[in-house]
Scaffold this motif. Sequence first.
Motif, PDB file in Angstrom:
ATOM      1  N   GLN A   1       0.828  -1.198   0.000  1.00 56.73           N
ATOM      2  CA  GLN A   1       0.000   0.000   0.000  1.00 56.73           C
ATOM      3  C   GLN A   1       0.869   1.257   0.000  1.00 56.73           C
ATOM      4  O   GLN A   1       0.599   2.208  -0.738  1.00 56.73           O
ATOM      5  N   THR A   2       1.934   1.231   0.837  1.00 58.49           N
ATOM      6  CA  THR A   2       2.818   2.394   0.905  1.00 58.49           C
ATOM      7  C   THR A   2       3.554   2.594  -0.411  1.00 58.49           C
ATOM      8  O   THR A   2       3.646   3.707  -0.928  1.00 58.49           O
ATOM      9  N   GLY A   3       4.091   1.492  -0.965  1.00 61.28           N
ATOM     10  CA  GLY A   3       4.805   1.590  -2.228  1.00 61.28           C
ATOM     11  C   GLY A   3       3.908   2.014  -3.375  1.00 61.28           C
ATOM     12  O   GLY A   3       4.348   2.723  -4.287  1.00 61.28           O
ATOM     13  N   GLY A   4       2.647   1.612  -3.315  1.00 62.70           N
ATOM     14  CA  GLY A   4       1.715   1.972  -4.382  1.00 62.70           C
ATOM     15  C   GLY A   4       1.245   3.407  -4.312  1.00 62.70           C
ATOM     16  O   GLY A   4       0.575   3.881  -5.235  1.00 62.70           O
ATOM     17  N   ALA A   5       1.595   4.088  -3.217  1.00 58.56           N
ATOM     18  CA  ALA A   5       1.193   5.491  -3.081  1.00 58.56           C
ATOM     19  C   ALA A   5       2.371   6.365  -2.704  1.00 58.56           C
ATOM     20  O   ALA A   5       2.201   7.444  -2.149  1.00 58.56           O
ATOM     21  N   MET A   6       3.580   5.918  -3.042  1.00 61.64           N
ATOM     22  CA  MET A   6       4.785   6.646  -2.631  1.00 61.64           C
ATOM     23  C   MET A   6       5.096   7.792  -3.587  1.00 61.64           C
ATOM     24  O   MET A   6       5.277   7.583  -4.787  1.00 61.64           O
ATOM     25  N   PRO A   7       5.162   9.009  -3.082  1.00 61.59           N
ATOM     26  CA  PRO A   7       5.592  10.146  -3.915  1.00 61.59           C
ATOM     27  C   PRO A   7       7.111  10.192  -4.004  1.00 61.59           C
ATOM     28  O   PRO A   7       7.810   9.557  -3.207  1.00 61.59           O
TER      29      PRO A   7
ATOM     30  N   PRO B   1       0.274  10.814  -4.573  1.00 57.23           N
ATOM     31  CA  PRO B   1       0.301  12.260  -4.333  1.00 57.23           C
ATOM     32  C   PRO B   1       1.273  12.629  -3.218  1.00 57.23           C
ATOM     33  O   PRO B   1       1.491  11.848  -2.290  1.00 57.23           O
ATOM     34  N   ALA B   2       1.848  13.810  -3.328  1.00 58.09           N
ATOM     35  CA  ALA B   2       2.773  14.324  -2.318  1.00 58.09           C
ATOM     36  C   ALA B   2       2.136  15.518  -1.622  1.00 58.09           C
ATOM     37  O   ALA B   2       1.677  16.453  -2.289  1.00 58.09           O
TER      38      ALA B   2
ATOM     39  N   CYS C   1      10.374  19.364   2.387  1.00 58.09           N
ATOM     40  CA  CYS C   1       9.832  18.171   3.048  1.00 58.09           C
ATOM     41  C   CYS C   1       8.447  17.890   2.489  1.00 58.09           C
ATOM     42  O   CYS C   1       7.679  18.812   2.212  1.00 58.09           O
ATOM     43  N   TYR C   2       8.134  16.613   2.315  1.00 67.43           N
ATOM     44  CA  TYR C   2       6.813  16.235   1.810  1.00 67.43           C
ATOM     45  C   TYR C   2       6.418  14.895   2.414  1.00 67.43           C
ATOM     46  O   TYR C   2       7.269  14.131   2.897  1.00 67.43           O
ATOM     47  N   CYS C   3       5.127  14.604   2.397  1.00 64.20           N
ATOM     48  CA  CYS C   3       4.608  13.372   2.991  1.00 64.20           C
ATOM     49  C   CYS C   3       3.646  12.685   2.031  1.00 64.20           C
ATOM     50  O   CYS C   3       3.068  13.322   1.143  1.00 64.20           O
ATOM     51  N   SER C   4       3.470  11.383   2.234  1.00 62.04           N
ATOM     52  CA  SER C   4       2.489  10.619   1.464  1.00 62.04           C
ATOM     53  C   SER C   4       1.144  10.679   2.177  1.00 62.04           C
ATOM     54  O   SER C   4       1.017  11.227   3.275  1.00 62.04           O
ATOM     55  N   ILE C   5       0.141  10.070   1.571  1.00 60.71           N
ATOM     56  CA  ILE C   5      -1.181  10.041   2.199  1.00 60.71           C
ATOM     57  C   ILE C   5      -1.195   9.140   3.430  1.00 60.71           C
ATOM     58  O   ILE C   5      -2.151   9.178   4.209  1.00 60.71           O
ATOM     59  N   PHE C   6      -0.145   8.326   3.614  1.00 58.59           N
ATOM     60  CA  PHE C   6      -0.031   7.476   4.794  1.00 58.59           C
ATOM     61  C   PHE C   6       0.860   8.115   5.863  1.00 58.59           C
ATOM     62  O   PHE C   6       1.277   7.449   6.805  1.00 58.59           O
ATOM     63  N   ASN C   7       1.176   9.410   5.676  1.00 59.67           N
ATOM     64  CA  ASN C   7       1.989  10.180   6.626  1.00 59.67           C
ATOM     65  C   ASN C   7       3.430   9.680   6.724  1.00 59.67           C
ATOM     66  O   ASN C   7       4.092   9.895   7.754  1.00 59.67           O
ATOM     67  N   ASP C   8       3.920   9.014   5.692  1.00 65.49           N
ATOM     68  CA  ASP C   8       5.352   8.755   5.574  1.00 65.49           C
ATOM     69  C   ASP C   8       5.981  10.004   4.952  1.00 65.49           C
ATOM     70  O   ASP C   8       5.466  10.524   3.962  1.00 65.49           O
ATOM     71  N   CYS C   9       7.076  10.473   5.521  1.00 66.52           N
ATOM     72  CA  CYS C   9       7.641  11.755   5.092  1.00 66.52           C
ATOM     73  C   CYS C   9       9.090  11.613   4.630  1.00 66.52           C
ATOM     74  O   CYS C   9       9.806  10.710   5.077  1.00 66.52           O
ATOM     75  N   TRP C  10       9.500  12.524   3.755  1.00 65.95           N
ATOM     76  CA  TRP C  10      10.857  12.543   3.219  1.00 65.95           C
ATOM     77  C   TRP C  10      11.331  13.984   3.081  1.00 65.95           C
ATOM     78  O   TRP C  10      10.530  14.902   3.004  1.00 65.95           O
TER      79      TRP C  10
ATOM     80  N   GLN D   1       8.897  12.877  10.666  1.00 63.57           N
ATOM     81  CA  GLN D   1       7.989  13.986  10.427  1.00 63.57           C
ATOM     82  C   GLN D   1       8.790  15.159   9.881  1.00 63.57           C
ATOM     83  O   GLN D   1      10.021  15.201  10.016  1.00 63.57           O
ATOM     84  N   CYS D   2       8.096  16.093   9.259  1.00 68.05           N
ATOM     85  CA  CYS D   2       8.784  17.249   8.705  1.00 68.05           C
ATOM     86  C   CYS D   2       9.364  18.104   9.825  1.00 68.05           C
ATOM     87  O   CYS D   2       8.716  18.288  10.861  1.00 68.05           O
ATOM     88  N   PRO D   3      10.572  18.623   9.640  1.00 67.13           N
ATOM     89  CA  PRO D   3      11.219  19.421  10.702  1.00 67.13           C
ATOM     90  C   PRO D   3      10.494  20.729  10.951  1.00 67.13           C
ATOM     91  O   PRO D   3       9.873  21.290  10.046  1.00 67.13           O
ATOM     92  N   ALA D   4      10.598  21.180  12.192  1.00 66.61           N
ATOM     93  CA  ALA D   4       9.949  22.441  12.575  1.00 66.61           C
ATOM     94  C   ALA D   4      10.961  23.545  12.831  1.00 66.61           C
ATOM     95  O   ALA D   4      10.577  24.648  13.234  1.00 66.61           O
ATOM     96  N   ASP D   5      12.252  23.269  12.606  1.00 65.23           N
ATOM     97  CA  ASP D   5      13.287  24.254  12.937  1.00 65.23           C
ATOM     98  C   ASP D   5      13.936  24.871  11.703  1.00 65.23           C
ATOM     99  O   ASP D   5      14.993  25.488  11.800  1.00 65.23           O
TER     100      ASP D   5
END
Length: 216
Positions: free
Chosen positions: A57-63, A91-92, A173-182, A196-200
Motif C-alpha cells: 500500500q505504501t509503495g503503491g502510493a509513494m511520492p 500524491p505528495a 519536506c513532503y509526505c504521502s497520504i499514509f503520513n510517511d515523510c521525506w 515527520q517534517c522538521p519544525a526548525d
Amino acid sequence: MSESPDGKTPAEIGSRFLRYLPIITVAHFVIGLPALIASLALAYFAFVQADATRKMQTGGAMPFVTFGTSNVDDDGKPDISLSLTNNGVGPAILGPMEIRYQGKALASPADLFRACCDVDEAKGLSFATSPSSRIALRPGESLRFIGLPRTPANEQIWKSFNRERWKLKVRACYCSIFNDCWITEGMQGLPKPVKQCPADWSLYSEDAVTRLGGAR
C-alpha cells in the motif's frame, strides 16, 4: 488410616503421584507442543502478510519529489523557473521548504532577488510565484514556485539570476497520504526518509513577497 482398594495408603498414593508428575507434565507439553507451534506459525505468517500488505500500500502510493531548475519554457522562450516535481506514483503533500543563498536563509522571493541580483535597483521587475507548501502535488505534476521570463527591462537581472540559481541550496519536506515523510535536498537522487517534517527550518514562503517595483 484408610487404605485404597489396592492396599495403598493416601501418603503412598500421593508419593507415587508426585513421582510421576514431571512425566505427566512433559507428556502434556509434548501433546500441546504441535498446537503451540502451529499457533505461533499462524501468528508469524499473519504478521508477515500484514507487513507485506502495508508495504504494498505504501509503495503503491509513494511520492518522489525532486527540485529542478530551467531557463526556457515549454515553447523554448527564455524563462527561468525553480520547480518541484513529483515523479512518484502517489500524491505528495508538500510541507516546509528552505532556500539558502551563500549560507543565508531567504524568507521570500523578494529576499532571493535582493540577495542574488540587486533587485532593489530594478524598475518594473515582474516575476511569478506559486504556493510551495500545504498543497498536494499529483504524480507527474510539477510546481513552478518561482518564474522569471526574460524581457528587455530585466535583461541584466535575468542574466544574474540565470547564473546564480545554481548556487541556491533548496530543500523541501513532503509526505504521502499514509503520513510517511521525506526530505529532498538539491538535485539529489534519493530523498531522505524522516519521521515527520522538521519544525526548525528557516522557512521560505511566497506569502512573504514584498512588492519591488511591480513584483508579484
